[in-house]
Design an enzyme around this catalytic site. Structure first.
Site: not given
Lengths: 434, 434
Positions: B6, B37, B97, B124, B193, B197, B300
């Protein structure tokens, strides 16, 4: 200003949900004055909750009022009142797509000059927060195209035509009896209303001035039941779409904007092909987000009121922000609007559905396909109905790949001139929306 | 902070669309520092466009930075960094989230204290601007319920199970091979998950604190191909839905909030039943607007980046507004959050799908239907499969009307004890979403 169906809805929702809205907005929103010519009807609706006046100008003249809501509609008195409200330093909320699609440039310039907001979420797709999605939610994206069902009346008529196999005229009468179509349905069925809304979305998506006069507008009045049936057989559904696209040249530079409303074949498996009845839906394709879709009621008292009140709350919030930090009316900073031209329809690229009523003779198909090939138009699918017994004519249905509309017009003119083509060729546009 | 999938998408979209974003926002947005890192990988990605550091705390320590983007994920270091960034007076944008669903109360309180914004559109449904729609677009409404497909991995698996008639385990392996499911897919397939959300949407919709620990969470791991097939025969499709509802008593007062994630039968004709593959969609029902739906890519690199950048632009805009005029983190003013309880699952109202494997004997159905009637559970549809030749057992499928889950649990326990019920009863919930 204007206490009809939508105005009554705004009053009802503000009354019913005032606590909920206050819990969100951090302050109450009071409807202090309403105007309607029919004073008795207005008083019957609002009781003692607001001052009722016959002349909307009394609202504009009231120095205690911060925001004016215009729900009269049309270009006439509504335009004068909006301009006067802006001149008086009021923020304006309006559901008037016709006014903004035609006079938006003048109105937004006046608002900017006075440092006030003209908010219009209710002008496009009723309660669906599509203006907010386009102006704010998708702000990271280059919008590539938008395709929307933004007129409930025509979508209801098309759904019924398909379900019942009826022609347009029969369904229109039924829709009028049910209240889904107005007594004078011209603006809806000729595509004008959808074009007003698409014009607004186009400006916001691409950063261009509103240019309703350049929109191509074709309604659903000439649509025949036979074409709906053939489209289904080929895996397509016909919807009245408002389409606007950014067109690039081979180097990737923007060369124009397509802005058009017309009946369109869409693959059945797309969600938007399954939007039935009076519902609205808008697909937006952005380069980062991909395809998104927004669905809901596009009209009616409370769905439209939902959008009007969202604008009211936004204005109360943004009032304390510097005017140049507010969301710009057309999403882009006013000095950043582009001069990208709206392309004439002959330059638009689309794929097509053609229906030709032809004599059932040897060589007919060869001549038709030769004409298409001669214009570099390639065929995606072809369906020839078996001619009914005793008949000497049949229907040929052709789906083409993408081509420029001007070429298609030339090809159609040539095919139409063939003696074996017995009736006016039906031409519909097709979009894959992928 | 965090330059993975992301983070890389945020960098790419900001680079590619910086002119377009500036034309909208009225100012450029510069990514001045990135942390990862693996410094070499970070440098390979951003080149000279930003300062690269291994320690995210160097970003927080930089006094020239206004907004920090947290894209590390999880509850550990991400929580510490978000709290430190807030303490340093930075606005925070996050896609996390899990962090907000569990620690949101603490994080939002700290942000309020310092007058900074924690924005989380990306947390979300990826690129779909659903947080904005709920917090702003539908602000006039009492939200009545939300039902969403908010996990792409499980929706991909369910689509494949239906298309290919395969069981869960087989499809999971395939999804992992294709990169649609992670090596450790637990958070996705067990519903965690989706529950994170849904918890966030529930808080925003109903004005309650985030309470992930009270969410009912059931994944798709035990779902069998047979039930997908039977559901189809009855006109339903099975989706993993995140559901949250406001429950009223007979006097219309709010008595509780339902918050649950589980496989759910939905009528096939609903748009959301036709959301396939890794796509997301959220239905929101408001009292004024009616039902709306928002569809798009839920995960994505660039879809999520689209949401992150929309938050960045919002923050640059709202910076000049008084802090108490900004959109509250949970849509409602912090001192207006309600103590409405999340209801225990036994009090939830739903309709049900039951599959009973029974001995093919006289009187079996009579005993089953008597038990249901004894718990005031009425039957909506019943399907008894003809037993295969040579078999002495068969499947009975029952769809019920709405009932309280506690009653259904009792009825199932009684039916399960019947000697003619030969296997564990399959119980799925059903929502009409009308």
């Amino acid at each position: 200003m204007g206490l009809g169906t939508v105005g009554g809805g705004v009053f009802d929702v503000l009354q019913r949900n005032q606590e909920e809205i206050k819990r969100r907005a951090g302050r109450g929103i009071e409807l202090s004055m309403v105007s309607r010519r029919n004073l008795a009807a207005a008083r019957a609706k609002v009781g003692d909750a607001a001052v009722v006046v016959a002349d909307a100008r009394a609202i504009i003249a009231n120095p205690d009022i911060d925001i004016v809501i215009e729900l009269i509609g049309g270009y006439g008195i509504a335009k004068a009142l909006v301009m006067e409200a802006i001149a008086a330093g009021k923020h304006v909320v309006t559901a008037n797509k016709a006014l903004l699609a035609v006079h938006g440039t003048e109105i937004f310039a006046a608002a900017r000059e006075k440092g006030v907001v003209v908010a219009f979420e209710a002008a496009v797709a009723g309660g669906i927060p599509i203006i907010k999605a386009l102006r704010e939610g998708l702000t990271a994206n280059r919008i590539e195209w938008i395709a929307g069902i933004v007129n409930g009346t025509t979508n209801f008529i098309l759904s019924e035509m398909r379900d019942k196999g009826l022609d347009f005229d029969a369904v229109l009468k039924q829709a009028q009896a049910l209240g889904y179509a107005e007594t004078d349905p011209t603006f809806d069925i000729e595509g004008t209303d959808a074009a007003h809304k698409t014009t607004l979305m186009s400006a916001i998506a691409f950063g261009i001035p509103v240019q309703f006069e350049r929109a191509y507008v074709e309604g659903i009045t000439r649509l025949q039941a036979a074409d709906i049936t053939y489209a289904e057989q080929l895996g397509y559904r016909i919807k009245l779409l408002g389409i606007t696209k950014r067109r690039l040249n081979e180097a990737g530079a923007v060369v124009g904007i397509e802005l058009r409303v017309h009946p369109t074949l869409i693959p059945m498996k797309r969600l938007i092909a399954n939007v039935e009845g009076a519902m609205n839906a808008v697909m937006v394709h952005g380069d980062a987000v991909g395809t998104t879709l927004y669905y809901g009621k596009g009209a009616g008292s409370e769905p439209t009121a939902s959008a009007v009140i969202a604008d009211l709350v936004d204005i109360t919030r943004l009032q304390t922000a510097l005017p140049n930090q507010r969301v710009p009316h057309l999403a882009f900073q006013p000095d950043e609007l582009a001069a990208t031209p709206i392309m004439p329809m002959a330059q638009v690229v689309s794929s097509y559905y053609l229906r030709l009523q032809v004599a059932d003779q040897t060589g007919v198909l060869a001549r038709i396909t030769a004409i298409l090939a001669g214009h570099d138009i390639s065929i995606d699918a072809l369906l020839q109905r078996e001619s009914a017994e005793g008949e000497s004519q049949t229907d040929v249905i052709i789906l083409t790949h993408d081509t420029v509309e001007g070429k298609m017009n030339q090809a159609i003119a040539q095919m139409q001139a063939l003696p074996t083509v017995l009736a006016p060729i039906v031409r519909l546009r097709k979009e894959e929306l992928s």
